[in-house]
Enzyme design. Sequence first.
Site, PDB file in Angstrom:
ATOM      1  N   ASN A   9       4.575  34.228  55.283  1.00 36.55           N
ATOM      2  CA  ASN A   9       5.027  33.225  56.249  1.00 36.55           C
ATOM      3  C   ASN A   9       6.533  33.398  56.380  1.00 36.55           C
ATOM      4  O   ASN A   9       7.284  32.956  55.522  1.00 36.55           O
ATOM      5  CB  ASN A   9       4.666  31.820  55.745  1.00 36.55           C
ATOM      6  CG  ASN A   9       5.193  30.732  56.662  1.00 36.55           C
ATOM      7  OD1 ASN A   9       5.717  31.003  57.739  1.00 36.55           O
ATOM      8  ND2 ASN A   9       5.060  29.483  56.223  1.00 36.55           N
ATOM      9  N   LYS A  11       8.453  32.000  58.366  1.00 39.41           N
ATOM     10  CA  LYS A  11       9.128  30.775  58.815  1.00 39.41           C
ATOM     11  C   LYS A  11      10.139  31.134  59.920  1.00 39.41           C
ATOM     12  O   LYS A  11       9.904  32.069  60.680  1.00 39.41           O
ATOM     13  CB  LYS A  11       9.768  30.044  57.626  1.00 39.41           C
ATOM     14  CG  LYS A  11       8.751  29.839  56.483  1.00 39.41           C
ATOM     15  CD  LYS A  11       9.215  28.920  55.407  1.00 39.41           C
ATOM     16  CE  LYS A  11       8.150  28.810  54.325  1.00 39.41           C
ATOM     17  NZ  LYS A  11       8.500  27.872  53.263  1.00 39.41           N
ATOM     18  N   HIS A  98       1.156  23.250  57.487  1.00 46.76           N
ATOM     19  CA  HIS A  98       2.205  23.528  56.507  1.00 46.76           C
ATOM     20  C   HIS A  98       2.993  22.244  56.231  1.00 46.76           C
ATOM     21  O   HIS A  98       3.230  21.450  57.131  1.00 46.76           O
ATOM     22  CB  HIS A  98       3.129  24.631  57.021  1.00 46.76           C
ATOM     23  CG  HIS A  98       3.991  25.190  55.939  1.00 46.76           C
ATOM     24  ND1 HIS A  98       5.107  24.543  55.466  1.00 46.76           N
ATOM     25  CD2 HIS A  98       3.868  26.324  55.204  1.00 46.76           C
ATOM     26  CE1 HIS A  98       5.638  25.259  54.496  1.00 46.76           C
ATOM     27  NE2 HIS A  98       4.913  26.350  54.307  1.00 46.76           N
ATOM     28  N   GLU A 100       6.010  21.758  55.857  1.00 52.76           N
ATOM     29  CA  GLU A 100       7.221  21.619  56.677  1.00 52.76           C
ATOM     30  C   GLU A 100       6.877  21.029  58.043  1.00 52.76           C
ATOM     31  O   GLU A 100       7.639  20.239  58.599  1.00 52.76           O
ATOM     32  CB  GLU A 100       7.915  22.985  56.801  1.00 52.76           C
ATOM     33  CG  GLU A 100       8.566  23.390  55.483  1.00 52.76           C
ATOM     34  CD  GLU A 100       8.624  24.885  55.232  1.00 52.76           C
ATOM     35  OE1 GLU A 100       8.448  25.678  56.170  1.00 52.76           O
ATOM     36  OE2 GLU A 100       8.848  25.264  54.060  1.00 52.76           O
ATOM     37  N   GLU A 170      -0.362  24.655  48.573  1.00 50.75           N
ATOM     38  CA  GLU A 170       1.077  24.847  48.393  1.00 50.75           C
ATOM     39  C   GLU A 170       1.718  23.554  47.882  1.00 50.75           C
ATOM     40  O   GLU A 170       2.037  22.654  48.690  1.00 50.75           O
ATOM     41  CB  GLU A 170       1.736  25.224  49.728  1.00 50.75           C
ATOM     42  CG  GLU A 170       1.205  26.492  50.354  1.00 50.75           C
ATOM     43  CD  GLU A 170       2.239  27.126  51.289  1.00 50.75           C
ATOM     44  OE1 GLU A 170       2.609  28.261  51.031  1.00 50.75           O
ATOM     45  OE2 GLU A 170       2.675  26.458  52.249  1.00 50.75           O
ATOM     46  N   GLY A 176       9.997  27.184  48.118  1.00 49.08           N
ATOM     47  CA  GLY A 176      11.403  27.514  48.322  1.00 49.08           C
ATOM     48  C   GLY A 176      12.318  27.066  47.203  1.00 49.08           C
ATOM     49  O   GLY A 176      13.535  27.071  47.348  1.00 49.08           O
ATOM     50  N   SER A 216       6.925  29.759  45.948  1.00 46.69           N
ATOM     51  CA  SER A 216       7.731  30.653  45.109  1.00 46.69           C
ATOM     52  C   SER A 216       6.920  31.792  44.478  1.00 46.69           C
ATOM     53  O   SER A 216       7.196  32.211  43.345  1.00 46.69           O
ATOM     54  CB  SER A 216       8.486  29.857  44.031  1.00 46.69           C
ATOM     55  OG  SER A 216       9.362  28.919  44.644  1.00 46.69           O
TER      56      SER A 216
HETATM   57  P1  13P Z   1       8.286  30.206  49.300  1.00 51.05           P
HETATM   58  O1  13P Z   1       7.443  31.396  48.915  1.00 51.05           O
HETATM   59  O2  13P Z   1       9.613  30.595  49.891  1.00 51.05           O
HETATM   60  O3  13P Z   1       8.375  29.207  48.199  1.00 51.05           O
HETATM   61  O4  13P Z   1       7.514  29.477  50.510  1.00 51.05           O
HETATM   62  C1  13P Z   1       6.175  29.177  50.350  1.00 51.05           C
HETATM   63  C2  13P Z   1       5.631  28.735  51.642  1.00 51.05           C
HETATM   64  O5  13P Z   1       5.949  27.668  52.123  1.00 51.05           O
HETATM   65  C3  13P Z   1       4.727  29.648  52.348  1.00 51.05           C
HETATM   66  O6  13P Z   1       4.104  29.031  53.409  1.00 51.05           O
END
Ligand code: 13P
Length: 255
Positions: A9, A11, A98, A100, A170, A176, A216
């Site tokens: 992803n 983003k 997601h 976010e 997740e 992150g 992560s």
């Molecule tokens: P990270 O791998 O940067 O922690 O992000 C995970 C994520 O949100 C994947 O959709």
Amino acid sequence: MRKKYAAGNWKMNKTFEEGQILLSEVVNMVKDELTHPNVQVVLGVPFPYLSTFSKLIDTPKVALGAQNCHPKASGAYTGEVSVPMLKSVGVQYVIIGHSERREYFGESDAFIAEKTDAILAEGLTPIFCCGETLAQREAGIHFDFVKGQITNSLFHLDAGTLKKVVIAYEPIWAIGTGVTATSAQAQEMHKVLRDHLAGQYGSETAEEISILYGGSVSAANAQELFSQPDVDGGLVGGASLKSRDFTEISKSFPA
Ligand code: 13P
């Protein structure tokens, strides 16, 4: 055997030119190095790049993913992108739900359920994200909360359709942050979720559904995470922006 996934992803990262370089590197490395027959690599890239990138992917080992969609097929929804549009440029997977998008764009379980239906109706695969906050985990309500997300957005599907969904657990506190869930924590939640699916649909259906872990994931921890019996791969953010790291993650499944 359940399909295994290394899904990236990206983003809101990379310019078009940077993205082309990253994508080409990943495609070439995966073509040369990924030998596991049951692993699907998915690259979830920004909307403007999808059309070009679908022409650059020349191996079935790598599939193209979008990071969002609107549930309606067309209409007056300024700024939105529909599933038929995504399909028309070669997208096979769509990340939905997601954290976010839930947090910053106020997306509800019901809206994510509509997106799920729209994606499945076009024959694409939803990667349905779920996961709890740190406060929910500390309060001990994390299992019920995540089970509820699944119930609310997926349990209207019949068993045959549910099998076409990929679930990505997740935990928000691991996204992150560099703090990964331990492999035991991931396995524990994935088992709880698989049992939840089994309770509604029977264990035969539940056993066929791929449940990915996200938060992560790195080249250093993927092998340990992916060795867990109910962890069927990863949804990878930061480490998917580095071609070598992401390729190593895609190769981290047990033989
Ligand atoms: P990270 O791998 O940067 O922690 O992000 C995970 C994520 O949100 C994947 O959709």
